[in-house]
Design a protein around this motif. Structure first.
Motif, PDB file in Angstrom:
ATOM      1  N   LYS A 113       0.575  -1.225  -0.028  1.00 15.23           N
ATOM      2  CA  LYS A 113       0.006  -0.367   0.103  1.00 15.23           C
ATOM      3  C   LYS A 113       1.066   1.080  -0.058  1.00 15.23           C
ATOM      4  N   LYS A 114       2.016   1.500   1.139  1.00 17.01           N
ATOM      5  CA  LYS A 114       3.354   2.631   0.641  1.00 17.01           C
ATOM      6  C   LYS A 114       3.759   2.456  -0.598  1.00 17.01           C
ATOM      7  N   CYS A 170       4.306   5.205  -5.694  1.00 14.08           N
ATOM      8  CA  CYS A 170       3.971   5.289  -6.651  1.00 14.08           C
ATOM      9  C   CYS A 170       3.199   6.147  -7.837  1.00 14.08           C
ATOM     10  N   ARG A 171       1.947   6.568  -7.162  1.00 21.19           N
ATOM     11  CA  ARG A 171       0.917   7.680  -7.265  1.00 21.19           C
ATOM     12  C   ARG A 171       1.471   8.730  -7.490  1.00 21.19           C
ATOM     13  N   TYR A 173       1.940  12.146 -15.074  1.00 19.50           N
ATOM     14  CA  TYR A 173       1.439  11.021 -15.053  1.00 19.50           C
ATOM     15  C   TYR A 173       0.098   9.883 -14.311  1.00 19.50           C
ATOM     16  N   THR A 174      -0.250   8.758 -15.183  1.00 17.61           N
ATOM     17  CA  THR A 174      -1.804   8.433 -14.018  1.00 17.61           C
ATOM     18  C   THR A 174      -1.430   6.596 -13.870  1.00 17.61           C
ATOM     19  N   LEU A 175      -1.644   6.396 -12.234  1.00 18.86           N
ATOM     20  CA  LEU A 175      -1.407   5.197 -12.444  1.00 18.86           C
ATOM     21  C   LEU A 175      -2.678   4.362 -12.062  1.00 18.86           C
ATOM     22  N   LYS A 176      -2.892   3.255 -12.996  1.00 18.59           N
ATOM     23  CA  LYS A 176      -3.972   2.730 -13.233  1.00 18.59           C
ATOM     24  C   LYS A 176      -4.188   0.874 -12.729  1.00 18.59           C
ATOM     25  N   MET A 188      -0.792  -0.083 -14.900  1.00 12.27           N
ATOM     26  CA  MET A 188      -0.801   0.257 -16.166  1.00 12.27           C
ATOM     27  C   MET A 188      -0.288   1.806 -15.437  1.00 12.27           C
ATOM     28  N   VAL A 189       0.360   2.637 -16.340  1.00 14.75           N
ATOM     29  CA  VAL A 189       1.029   3.810 -16.492  1.00 14.75           C
ATOM     30  C   VAL A 189       0.718   4.760 -17.143  1.00 14.75           C
TER      31      VAL A 189
END
Length: 123
Positions: free
Chosen positions: A32-33, A38-39, A47-50, A67-68
């Motif tokens: 989780k950390k 990363c987010r 960028y967006t982390l999915k 996915m980034v």
């Protein structure tokens, strides 16, 4: 305190299970950390982390993946063979966090080994 062999073995098994639970909790917390870090780092770079949705058809086959996506809605990482195929460690390396975090695969290997030990010693 006199304990029979069976009682001592039961206490050891309980202790092993509690250690295993602690490792699993530590792994979940580290995951989780790492995901949150990363987010944050990816968002700062545009960028967006999915993460793979819970009801996605590939989740049962391939497990949890990421996915980034860049600002132009194009996949930068995580869609080479199938959707959401990047691991969290790959995402961390992409975000530039590779040297700062615990190796999650190493923890998962330790948990699997502890599970195998508990199973073989209980029999």
């Amino acid at each position: 305190m006199n304990m029979s062999f069976k009682q001592a073995e039961m206490r050891r098994a309980i202790a092993r299970k509690s250690v295993l639970r602690n490792w699993e909790a530590a792994l979940a917390q580290d995951t989780k950390k790492l995901e949150a870090a990363c987010r944050r780092y990816l968002k700062a770079d545009g960028y967006t982390l999915k993460k793979i949705p819970a009801a996605h058809r590939n989740r049962e086959l391939f497990g949890i993946g990421y996915m980034v996506i860049n600002g132009r809605n194009m996949v930068e990482l995580g869609a080479t063979i199938h959707e959401y195929d990047a691991s969290l460690e790959e995402v961390a390396m992409f975000a530039g966090l590779d040297g700062e975090w615990v190796n999650i695969n190493e923890l998962q290997t330790r948990i699997a080994a502890a599970n195998a030990n508990c199973g073989s010693q209980a029999a």
